[in-house]
Design a protein around this motif. Structure first.
Motif, PDB file in Angstrom:
ATOM      1  N   ILE A 147      44.131  60.306  35.165  1.00  0.00           N
ATOM      2  CA  ILE A 147      45.960  59.608  35.600  1.00  0.00           C
ATOM      3  C   ILE A 147      46.553  58.342  35.171  1.00  0.00           C
ATOM      4  O   ILE A 147      45.114  57.573  35.598  1.00  0.00           O
ATOM      5  CB  ILE A 147      45.365  59.205  37.420  1.00  0.00           C
ATOM      6  CG1 ILE A 147      45.078  60.974  38.202  1.00  0.00           C
ATOM      7  CG2 ILE A 147      46.927  59.317  38.266  1.00  0.00           C
ATOM      8  CD1 ILE A 147      44.921  62.117  38.493  1.00  0.00           C
ATOM      9  N   LEU A 148      47.195  58.208  35.039  1.00  0.00           N
ATOM     10  CA  LEU A 148      48.235  57.567  34.242  1.00  0.00           C
ATOM     11  C   LEU A 148      49.066  56.550  35.354  1.00  0.00           C
ATOM     12  O   LEU A 148      49.877  57.968  35.554  1.00  0.00           O
ATOM     13  CB  LEU A 148      48.127  57.830  33.089  1.00  0.00           C
ATOM     14  CG  LEU A 148      47.903  58.460  31.724  1.00  0.00           C
ATOM     15  CD1 LEU A 148      48.446  57.804  30.844  1.00  0.00           C
ATOM     16  CD2 LEU A 148      46.544  56.695  32.091  1.00  0.00           C
ATOM     17  N   VAL A 149      49.550  55.921  35.701  1.00  0.00           N
ATOM     18  CA  VAL A 149      50.215  54.989  37.218  1.00  0.00           C
ATOM     19  C   VAL A 149      51.424  54.670  36.371  1.00  0.00           C
ATOM     20  O   VAL A 149      50.612  53.226  35.951  1.00  0.00           O
ATOM     21  CB  VAL A 149      49.460  54.209  38.141  1.00  0.00           C
ATOM     22  CG1 VAL A 149      50.392  54.045  39.438  1.00  0.00           C
ATOM     23  CG2 VAL A 149      48.792  55.300  38.613  1.00  0.00           C
ATOM     24  N   ALA A 150      52.831  55.070  36.192  1.00  0.00           N
ATOM     25  CA  ALA A 150      53.158  54.355  35.333  1.00  0.00           C
ATOM     26  C   ALA A 150      54.601  53.759  36.023  1.00  0.00           C
ATOM     27  O   ALA A 150      54.767  53.793  37.073  1.00  0.00           O
ATOM     28  CB  ALA A 150      54.704  55.185  34.314  1.00  0.00           C
ATOM     29  N   THR A 159      48.323  48.392  46.583  1.00  0.00           N
ATOM     30  CA  THR A 159      46.871  48.608  45.325  1.00  0.00           C
ATOM     31  C   THR A 159      46.131  50.009  45.729  1.00  0.00           C
ATOM     32  O   THR A 159      46.771  50.770  47.205  1.00  0.00           O
ATOM     33  CB  THR A 159      45.714  48.369  46.413  1.00  0.00           C
ATOM     34  OG1 THR A 159      44.734  48.700  45.994  1.00  0.00           O
ATOM     35  CG2 THR A 159      45.329  48.982  48.262  1.00  0.00           C
ATOM     36  N   LEU A 160      46.080  50.801  45.081  1.00  0.00           N
ATOM     37  CA  LEU A 160      45.689  52.086  44.542  1.00  0.00           C
ATOM     38  C   LEU A 160      43.828  52.669  44.190  1.00  0.00           C
ATOM     39  O   LEU A 160      43.414  52.569  43.864  1.00  0.00           O
ATOM     40  CB  LEU A 160      46.246  52.379  42.968  1.00  0.00           C
ATOM     41  CG  LEU A 160      48.244  52.658  43.557  1.00  0.00           C
ATOM     42  CD1 LEU A 160      48.116  53.094  42.240  1.00  0.00           C
ATOM     43  CD2 LEU A 160      47.848  53.681  44.320  1.00  0.00           C
ATOM     44  N   SER A 161      43.103  50.964  44.709  1.00  0.00           N
ATOM     45  CA  SER A 161      41.562  51.339  44.723  1.00  0.00           C
ATOM     46  C   SER A 161      41.324  52.870  45.041  1.00  0.00           C
ATOM     47  O   SER A 161      40.634  53.014  44.419  1.00  0.00           O
ATOM     48  CB  SER A 161      41.339  49.984  45.740  1.00  0.00           C
ATOM     49  OG  SER A 161      41.691  50.425  46.548  1.00  0.00           O
ATOM     50  N   ALA A 174      41.110  56.834  36.952  1.00  0.00           N
ATOM     51  CA  ALA A 174      43.054  56.254  36.963  1.00  0.00           C
ATOM     52  C   ALA A 174      43.167  54.701  36.003  1.00  0.00           C
ATOM     53  O   ALA A 174      42.297  54.137  36.437  1.00  0.00           O
ATOM     54  CB  ALA A 174      42.984  56.128  38.661  1.00  0.00           C
ATOM     55  N   LEU A 175      44.003  54.628  35.666  1.00  0.00           N
ATOM     56  CA  LEU A 175      44.457  53.613  34.862  1.00  0.00           C
ATOM     57  C   LEU A 175      46.640  53.370  34.978  1.00  0.00           C
ATOM     58  O   LEU A 175      47.045  54.352  35.513  1.00  0.00           O
ATOM     59  CB  LEU A 175      44.751  53.372  33.206  1.00  0.00           C
ATOM     60  CG  LEU A 175      43.174  54.068  33.114  1.00  0.00           C
ATOM     61  CD1 LEU A 175      43.154  53.811  31.391  1.00  0.00           C
ATOM     62  CD2 LEU A 175      41.997  53.098  33.086  1.00  0.00           C
ATOM     63  N   CYS A 176      46.602  51.939  35.271  1.00  0.00           N
ATOM     64  CA  CYS A 176      48.336  51.915  35.304  1.00  0.00           C
ATOM     65  C   CYS A 176      48.596  52.363  33.953  1.00  0.00           C
ATOM     66  O   CYS A 176      48.041  50.933  32.971  1.00  0.00           O
ATOM     67  CB  CYS A 176      48.046  50.490  35.522  1.00  0.00           C
ATOM     68  SG  CYS A 176      50.050  49.956  36.397  1.00  0.00           S
ATOM     69  N   TYR A 182      47.881  47.308  40.463  1.00  0.00           N
ATOM     70  CA  TYR A 182      46.749  47.857  41.625  1.00  0.00           C
ATOM     71  C   TYR A 182      45.861  48.378  41.983  1.00  0.00           C
ATOM     72  O   TYR A 182      45.536  48.560  42.166  1.00  0.00           O
ATOM     73  CB  TYR A 182      48.109  49.059  41.514  1.00  0.00           C
ATOM     74  CG  TYR A 182      49.555  49.248  41.495  1.00  0.00           C
ATOM     75  CD1 TYR A 182      50.106  48.566  43.061  1.00  0.00           C
ATOM     76  CD2 TYR A 182      50.134  49.414  40.942  1.00  0.00           C
ATOM     77  CE1 TYR A 182      51.726  48.440  42.779  1.00  0.00           C
ATOM     78  CE2 TYR A 182      51.180  49.359  40.588  1.00  0.00           C
ATOM     79  CZ  TYR A 182      51.834  48.937  41.634  1.00  0.00           C
ATOM     80  OH  TYR A 182      54.103  48.992  41.848  1.00  0.00           O
ATOM     81  N   GLY A 183      45.425  47.045  41.176  1.00  0.00           N
ATOM     82  CA  GLY A 183      43.738  47.315  41.092  1.00  0.00           C
ATOM     83  C   GLY A 183      43.281  48.605  40.517  1.00  0.00           C
ATOM     84  O   GLY A 183      41.987  48.331  40.262  1.00  0.00           O
ATOM     85  N   LEU A 184      44.344  48.397  39.628  1.00  0.00           N
ATOM     86  CA  LEU A 184      43.720  49.887  37.771  1.00  0.00           C
ATOM     87  C   LEU A 184      43.534  49.016  36.962  1.00  0.00           C
ATOM     88  O   LEU A 184      44.560  47.845  36.593  1.00  0.00           O
ATOM     89  CB  LEU A 184      44.778  50.674  37.989  1.00  0.00           C
ATOM     90  CG  LEU A 184      44.485  51.225  39.249  1.00  0.00           C
ATOM     91  CD1 LEU A 184      46.089  52.856  39.005  1.00  0.00           C
ATOM     92  CD2 LEU A 184      43.161  52.394  40.041  1.00  0.00           C
TER      93      LEU A 184
END
Length: 226
Positions: A147-150, A159-161, A174-176, A182-184
């Motif tokens: 999961i890549l959060v752009a 936060t997306l912990s 899961a990465l940003c 967001y904690g990633l």
């Protein structure tokens, strides 16, 4: 040699894993299939076949099954986003690719970040974060491993912990992108024009345009792998 999926699982548990070259080339795949740039994201068969051909042509370690602009197209609020035809198509294509490709390739869901959702859909902070989590859960359930959060800018107070924890449960990551938020943790970025050896999950600095030369993309993959 371990497969890309096994390497990603090693990264997920902090046990090395090496380098994974994942070009953000969703729209390049449509060109390979000679599909319309818009229509193919509404047809799971076209999307899955296009990404299969991208895998055959470039031999990456991973491919994107969607991108943020695709998911947000024609959506006016979070409810529409979570029930859109674009989302349903991407999820079905993910299921088909997981079944057909096995451990050969990592499937990456590139999602709009909370800031992007808040800005484009007018969502409040809580709803934006919850939407990203809901999208991530759906793609993980469909067989995505990455999961890549752009987001270019962080949405304060988010936060997306929990997303990171859910990903680990699925032996996924899961990465940003392009930097830690967001904690990633962040992806590693390698430019298309002058790539260098990558580290961990390495992606292109942007979603690639349809017309990118496949030979350039192959060179990028080889350079990232070192």
């Amino acid at each position: 040699m371990s497969s890309p999926r096994h390497a990603l699982r090693a990264i997920a548990v902090g046990d090395g894993g090496g380098v994974l070259a994942v070009p953000l080339a969703l729209h390049v795949s449509a060109r390979i299939q000679e599909r319309d740039a818009e229509d193919f994201v509404y047809d799971a068969t076209q999307l899955a076949n296009a990404l299969r051909d991208l895998i055959e042509a470039v031999n990456p370690d991973g491919v994107p099954v969607t991108d943020p602009d695709v998911l947000l197209a024609e959506c006016f609020d979070v409810t529409q986003l979570l029930g859109s035809e674009q989302l349903k198509t991407a999820l079905e294509a993910t299921r088909r690719l997981r079944a057909s490709q096995g451990d050969r390739v990592v499937l990456a869901a590139v999602l709009p970040g909370p800031r992007m959702i808040a800005d484009r859909l007018g969502a409040d902070t809580a709803s934006a974060g919850e939407a990203v989590l809901a999208l991530g859960k759906q793609f993980l359930g469909a067989g995505a491993d990455l999961i890549l959060v752009a987001d270019e800018e962080e949405l304060a107070g988010t936060t997306l912990s929990t997303l990171a924890n859910v990903a680990r449960f699925h032996q996924a990551v899961a990465l940003c992108h392009p930097r830690a938020r967001y904690g990633l943790a962040a992806t590693t970025v390698a430019t298309l024009e002058s790539p260098t050896a990558g580290k961990g999950v390495t992606v292109t600095e942007r979603t690639l345009e349809r017309q990118i030369d496949l030979a350039v993309l192959c060179d990028w993959v080889d350079a990232v792998r070192g």
